[in-house]
Write a protein that holds these residues in place. Structure first.
Motif, PDB file in Angstrom:
ATOM      1  N   THR A 346      -2.601  -5.132  -2.881  1.00 34.43           N
ATOM      2  CA  THR A 346      -1.147  -4.973  -2.842  1.00 34.43           C
ATOM      3  C   THR A 346      -0.812  -3.495  -3.027  1.00 34.43           C
ATOM      4  OG1 THR A 346       0.954  -5.816  -3.699  1.00 34.43           O
ATOM      5  CG2 THR A 346      -0.746  -5.298  -5.312  1.00 34.43           C
ATOM      6  N   LYS A 347       0.463  -3.161  -2.910  1.00 31.88           N
ATOM      7  CA  LYS A 347       0.887  -1.768  -2.962  1.00 31.88           C
ATOM      8  C   LYS A 347       0.804  -1.207  -4.372  1.00 31.88           C
ATOM      9  CE  LYS A 347       4.791   1.178  -1.576  1.00 31.88           C
ATOM     10  NZ  LYS A 347       6.154   1.194  -0.978  1.00 31.88           N
ATOM     11  N   GLY A 348       0.256   0.007  -4.482  1.00 35.22           N
ATOM     12  CA  GLY A 348       0.172   0.679  -5.772  1.00 35.22           C
ATOM     13  C   GLY A 348       1.225   1.758  -5.903  1.00 35.22           C
ATOM     14  N   SER A 349       0.966   2.769  -6.723  1.00 32.52           N
ATOM     15  CA  SER A 349       1.902   3.875  -6.901  1.00 32.52           C
ATOM     16  C   SER A 349       1.120   5.151  -7.166  1.00 32.52           C
ATOM     17  CB  SER A 349       2.887   3.586  -8.045  1.00 32.52           C
ATOM     18  OG  SER A 349       2.201   3.228  -9.231  1.00 32.52           O
ATOM     19  N   ASN A 350       1.801   6.287  -7.052  1.00 34.13           N
ATOM     20  CA  ASN A 350       1.127   7.580  -7.087  1.00 34.13           C
ATOM     21  C   ASN A 350       2.045   8.605  -7.763  1.00 34.13           C
ATOM     22  OD1 ASN A 350      -1.064   9.220  -6.473  1.00 34.13           O
ATOM     23  ND2 ASN A 350      -0.285   9.788  -4.464  1.00 34.13           N
ATOM     24  N   PHE A 351       1.496   9.437  -8.665  1.00 36.30           N
ATOM     25  CA  PHE A 351       2.299  10.402  -9.407  1.00 36.30           C
ATOM     26  C   PHE A 351       1.667  11.793  -9.337  1.00 36.30           C
ATOM     27  CE2 PHE A 351       3.404   6.360 -11.197  1.00 36.30           C
ATOM     28  CZ  PHE A 351       4.756   6.463 -11.508  1.00 36.30           C
ATOM     29  N   ASP A 352       2.514  12.801  -9.359  1.00 37.28           N
ATOM     30  CA  ASP A 352       2.064  14.177  -9.473  1.00 37.28           C
ATOM     31  C   ASP A 352       1.882  14.484 -10.957  1.00 37.28           C
ATOM     32  OD1 ASP A 352       2.921  17.217  -9.972  1.00 37.28           O
ATOM     33  OD2 ASP A 352       2.037  17.059  -7.977  1.00 37.28           O
ATOM     34  N   LEU A 353       0.670  14.873 -11.350  1.00 39.15           N
ATOM     35  CA  LEU A 353       0.402  15.084 -12.771  1.00 39.15           C
ATOM     36  C   LEU A 353       1.142  16.296 -13.325  1.00 39.15           C
ATOM     37  CD1 LEU A 353      -3.372  14.312 -13.461  1.00 39.15           C
ATOM     38  CD2 LEU A 353      -1.405  13.418 -14.681  1.00 39.15           C
ATOM     39  N   PRO A 360       4.930   9.675  -2.586  1.00 39.26           N
ATOM     40  CA  PRO A 360       4.759   8.617  -1.588  1.00 39.26           C
ATOM     41  C   PRO A 360       3.352   8.037  -1.651  1.00 39.26           C
ATOM     42  CG  PRO A 360       5.808  10.539  -0.621  1.00 39.26           C
ATOM     43  CD  PRO A 360       5.353  10.950  -1.975  1.00 39.26           C
ATOM     44  N   ILE A 361       3.225   6.757  -1.417  1.00 43.50           N
ATOM     45  CA  ILE A 361       1.932   6.095  -1.494  1.00 43.50           C
ATOM     46  C   ILE A 361       1.268   5.990  -0.128  1.00 43.50           C
ATOM     47  CG2 ILE A 361       2.796   3.738  -1.160  1.00 43.50           C
ATOM     48  CD1 ILE A 361       0.078   4.864  -3.664  1.00 43.50           C
ATOM     49  N   GLU A 362       2.048   6.133   0.953  1.00 42.22           N
ATOM     50  CA  GLU A 362       1.510   6.007   2.301  1.00 42.22           C
ATOM     51  C   GLU A 362       0.412   7.045   2.540  1.00 42.22           C
ATOM     52  OE1 GLU A 362       5.108   3.916   1.953  1.00 42.22           O
ATOM     53  OE2 GLU A 362       4.746   6.061   1.622  1.00 42.22           O
ATOM     54  N   GLU A 363      -0.635   6.620   3.183  1.00 41.57           N
ATOM     55  CA  GLU A 363      -1.784   7.462   3.543  1.00 41.57           C
ATOM     56  C   GLU A 363      -2.628   7.881   2.337  1.00 41.57           C
ATOM     57  OE1 GLU A 363      -2.491   7.826   6.689  1.00 41.57           O
ATOM     58  OE2 GLU A 363      -0.645   6.763   7.206  1.00 41.57           O
ATOM     59  N   ALA A 364      -2.281   7.462   1.148  1.00 39.21           N
ATOM     60  CA  ALA A 364      -3.059   7.834  -0.033  1.00 39.21           C
ATOM     61  C   ALA A 364      -4.328   6.985  -0.118  1.00 39.21           C
ATOM     62  CB  ALA A 364      -2.232   7.663  -1.295  1.00 39.21           C
ATOM     63  N   LYS A 365      -5.430   7.636  -0.326  1.00 40.36           N
ATOM     64  CA  LYS A 365      -6.716   6.951  -0.477  1.00 40.36           C
ATOM     65  C   LYS A 365      -7.260   7.250  -1.863  1.00 40.36           C
ATOM     66  CE  LYS A 365      -6.724   5.673   3.889  1.00 40.36           C
ATOM     67  NZ  LYS A 365      -5.401   6.243   4.242  1.00 40.36           N
ATOM     68  N   GLY A 366      -8.084   6.369  -2.367  1.00 45.42           N
ATOM     69  CA  GLY A 366      -8.611   6.591  -3.702  1.00 45.42           C
ATOM     70  C   GLY A 366      -9.917   5.878  -3.955  1.00 45.42           C
ATOM     71  N   LEU A 392     -18.726   3.552  -7.238  1.00 45.57           N
ATOM     72  CA  LEU A 392     -17.347   3.705  -6.788  1.00 45.57           C
ATOM     73  C   LEU A 392     -17.226   3.351  -5.312  1.00 45.57           C
ATOM     74  CD1 LEU A 392     -15.906   6.973  -8.390  1.00 45.57           C
ATOM     75  CD2 LEU A 392     -15.969   4.649  -9.296  1.00 45.57           C
ATOM     76  N   CYS A 393     -16.117   2.702  -4.961  1.00 46.04           N
ATOM     77  CA  CYS A 393     -15.784   2.400  -3.569  1.00 46.04           C
ATOM     78  C   CYS A 393     -14.422   3.011  -3.255  1.00 46.04           C
ATOM     79  CB  CYS A 393     -15.748   0.895  -3.323  1.00 46.04           C
ATOM     80  SG  CYS A 393     -17.370   0.100  -3.376  1.00 46.04           S
ATOM     81  N   ARG A 394     -14.181   3.270  -1.980  1.00 48.45           N
ATOM     82  CA  ARG A 394     -12.928   3.894  -1.559  1.00 48.45           C
ATOM     83  C   ARG A 394     -11.916   2.823  -1.164  1.00 48.45           C
ATOM     84  NH1 ARG A 394     -11.679   8.411   2.970  1.00 48.45           N
ATOM     85  NH2 ARG A 394     -10.556   9.890   1.653  1.00 48.45           N
ATOM     86  N   TYR A 395     -10.665   3.033  -1.554  1.00 46.62           N
ATOM     87  CA  TYR A 395      -9.587   2.073  -1.309  1.00 46.62           C
ATOM     88  C   TYR A 395      -8.386   2.760  -0.665  1.00 46.62           C
ATOM     89  CZ  TYR A 395     -11.966  -1.197  -4.464  1.00 46.62           C
ATOM     90  OH  TYR A 395     -12.879  -2.051  -5.056  1.00 46.62           O
ATOM     91  N   ASP A 396      -7.623   1.994   0.063  1.00 41.66           N
ATOM     92  CA  ASP A 396      -6.306   2.412   0.543  1.00 41.66           C
ATOM     93  C   ASP A 396      -5.301   2.029  -0.541  1.00 41.66           C
ATOM     94  OD1 ASP A 396      -4.077   3.090   2.143  1.00 41.66           O
ATOM     95  OD2 ASP A 396      -3.901   0.992   2.790  1.00 41.66           O
ATOM     96  N   LEU A 397      -4.673   3.021  -1.162  1.00 43.54           N
ATOM     97  CA  LEU A 397      -3.784   2.745  -2.285  1.00 43.54           C
ATOM     98  C   LEU A 397      -2.512   2.035  -1.854  1.00 43.54           C
ATOM     99  CD1 LEU A 397      -4.113   6.049  -4.360  1.00 43.54           C
ATOM    100  CD2 LEU A 397      -5.407   3.916  -4.564  1.00 43.54           C
ATOM    101  N   ALA A 398      -2.123   2.194  -0.604  1.00 41.98           N
ATOM    102  CA  ALA A 398      -0.895   1.548  -0.134  1.00 41.98           C
ATOM    103  C   ALA A 398      -1.066   0.033   0.003  1.00 41.98           C
ATOM    104  CB  ALA A 398      -0.460   2.143   1.200  1.00 41.98           C
ATOM    105  N   SER A 399      -2.275  -0.410   0.354  1.00 44.39           N
ATOM    106  CA  SER A 399      -2.522  -1.842   0.527  1.00 44.39           C
ATOM    107  C   SER A 399      -3.424  -2.415  -0.550  1.00 44.39           C
ATOM    108  CB  SER A 399      -3.167  -2.099   1.894  1.00 44.39           C
ATOM    109  OG  SER A 399      -4.461  -1.516   1.947  1.00 44.39           O
ATOM    110  N   GLY A 400      -4.122  -1.551  -1.282  1.00 45.79           N
ATOM    111  CA  GLY A 400      -5.045  -2.010  -2.301  1.00 45.79           C
ATOM    112  C   GLY A 400      -6.332  -2.577  -1.743  1.00 45.79           C
TER     113      GLY A 400
END
Length: 446
Positions: A346-353, A360-366, A392-400
């Motif tokens: 599901t959709k996550g969230s993203n912050f500037d430290l 924005p969460i679109e296109e964010a990978k983690g 560790l595995c890579r994920y799309d943060l927008a879709s989880g």
């Protein structure tokens, strides 16, 4: 070392992942992959050799040596653990460089004879040829300490001690009574964590065993230290940064003193301290980009902060009010300048430290743990409760959703780097290496 214990204890509620836009560039560097092993310990390197503990299909252990430049398997022998505690994670072999592309690998082989439960065997790193042996009753496992091999002996007995052994012939150079673990060493000195009623860091001359200085951990964090919750150390520059995890006494229900601190390698003086913070996982080594979360006296968690290892100052944070409920895993990019909350499928969230503003969460990978509810290893003839080092595995943060990207390397803050090489295990236990020229730095597991 007990680096693995807090990771397991806290993995269910605190985690990090990393966006890594530069990982595709690893294809430009020498890389290799070895699928013949099932790595469950940390990997250690030296003299052009990579060595690790692998688990076979029947649950037995083996010590494996790989060529660092190609990943080719050089040799393997049966291995065991005798006296190591589950919270410490599976012990890796020890490796000591003895010349250019030459090394000695020391590991425990199975042995049941009288009072002995294992046999420490030193082998040539290239050929696997046996050099010397030493019977062992109980131990946390061998460690490199500068030009020597340090071995905790009789850890289950009142006669516990550490012996400093010459890698060439196995002869004892000097001994240290009690239980201790190597946290840092160079060609001149070694720093031990002394595990006692009043735990402390002590520095010794590596050649003579003469003590140089000692510093009680209580001096940094306060009274009430209990190492049962686990610990982790990492060194960068002239400083050693240590983390002591909280431990709840089952009888009194009191939580032990915990936190992060830094001391000078030269004299043990305290640089800075951050009591009452927990380290989050996965994340950088305490000596390299530590990420923490404060806990108040009522046990309530605050926000998240990245600390500067040299000074302990906060270089980025978000507040407790910005933490989105539950069911998330933290996410960080390579530079750790952003913090994301990954929610599986599901959709996550993203912050500037730096600013604390939501991005924005679109296109964010983690990157996040491939498995968030790891099962203990089914090891033969070993006490239960051991886990493999995390992958560790890579994920799309927008879709989880997990991304299938063969060959992409986890971030450097997770893998660390030695001699320009970065090494890691994937979720199936295969070992990967890339020579991307990264500066030497400790990773999550040291």
């Amino acid at each position: 070392m007990l680096r693995a214990k807090p990771a397991i204890a806290l993995a269910g509620m605190l985690a990090l992942a990393a966006c890594s836009g530069s990982d595709a560039a690893t294809a430009e560097f020498p890389t290799w992959q070895n699928n013949e092993v099932n790595a469950i310990s940390r990997m250690v390197t030296g003299g052009g050799i990579v060595t690790l503990t692998s688990m076979k299909a029947d649950g037995s252990l083996e010590t494996v040596a790989l060529d660092q430049s190609s990943g080719k398997r050089l040799w393997a022998f049966p291995s065991t653990m005798a006296g190591r505690l589950p919270g410490m994670g599976v012990s890796p072999p020890a490796i000591v460089e003895t010349g250019k592309d030459q090394a000695v690998v020391a590991a425990l082989d199975p042995l049941k004879k009288g009072r002995w439960n294992a046999l420490l065997i030193a082998r040539d790193g290239r050929t696997g040829k046996q050099k010397w042996t030493r019977p062992v009753h109980s131990t946390f496992g061998p460690q490199r300490c500068g030009p020597y091999i340090c071995l905790s002996e009789h850890t289950a007995l009142r006669t516990a001690r550490v012996v400093v052994l010459d890698p060439a012939d196995g002869k004892t150079r000097w001994t240290l009574p009690g239980i201790a673990e190597v946290e840092w060493a160079d060609a001149a000195r070694v720093l031990f964590l002394r595990l006692a009623a009043n735990p402390m860091i002590e520095s010794y001359d590596i050649r003579t065993g003469k003590i140089q200085w000692q510093q009680p951990i209580e001096q940094a964090l306060g009274k009430g230290i209990d190492m049962s919750g686990g610990w982790a150390f990492g060194a960068t520059g002239d400083n050693l940064v240590g983390y002591v995890a909280p431990y709840t006494n089952p009888r009194t229900r009191r939580v032990s003193t915990f936190g992060l601190f830094s001391m000078k390698l030269t004299d043990g003086s305290i640089n800075w301290m951050r009591p009452s913070v927990v380290r989050v996982y996965p994340s950088g080594n305490p000596g390299f980009a530590p990420i923490v979360r404060p806990v108040d006296q009522q046990g309530q968690y605050g926000g998240f902060a990245r600390l500067e290892a040299d000074s302990g100052r906060v270089v980025g944070q978000i507040t407790a009010g910005q933490v989105p409920g539950s069911g998330w895993w933290l996410a960080f990019p390579d530079a750790m300048d952003r913090l994301g909350f990954l929610k599986h499928n599901t959709k996550g969230s993203n912050f500037d430290l730096a600013t604390g503003k939501q991005l924005p969460i679109e296109e964010a990978k983690g990157w996040s743990f491939c498995v968030t509810d790891p099962k203990p290893l089914q090891l033969r003839q070993q006490i239960p409760g051991f886990y493999s080092t995390a992958a560790l595995c890579r994920y799309d943060l927008a879709s989880g959703k997990k991304l299938a990207e063969a060959g992409s390397a986890p971030p450097a803050w997770f893998t660390g780097s030695q001699g320009g090489w970065r090494l890691w295990r994937d979720e199936k236990g295969a070992v990967h290496g890339v020579k991307d020229g990264s500066a030497d730095a400790p990773g999550m597991y040291g």
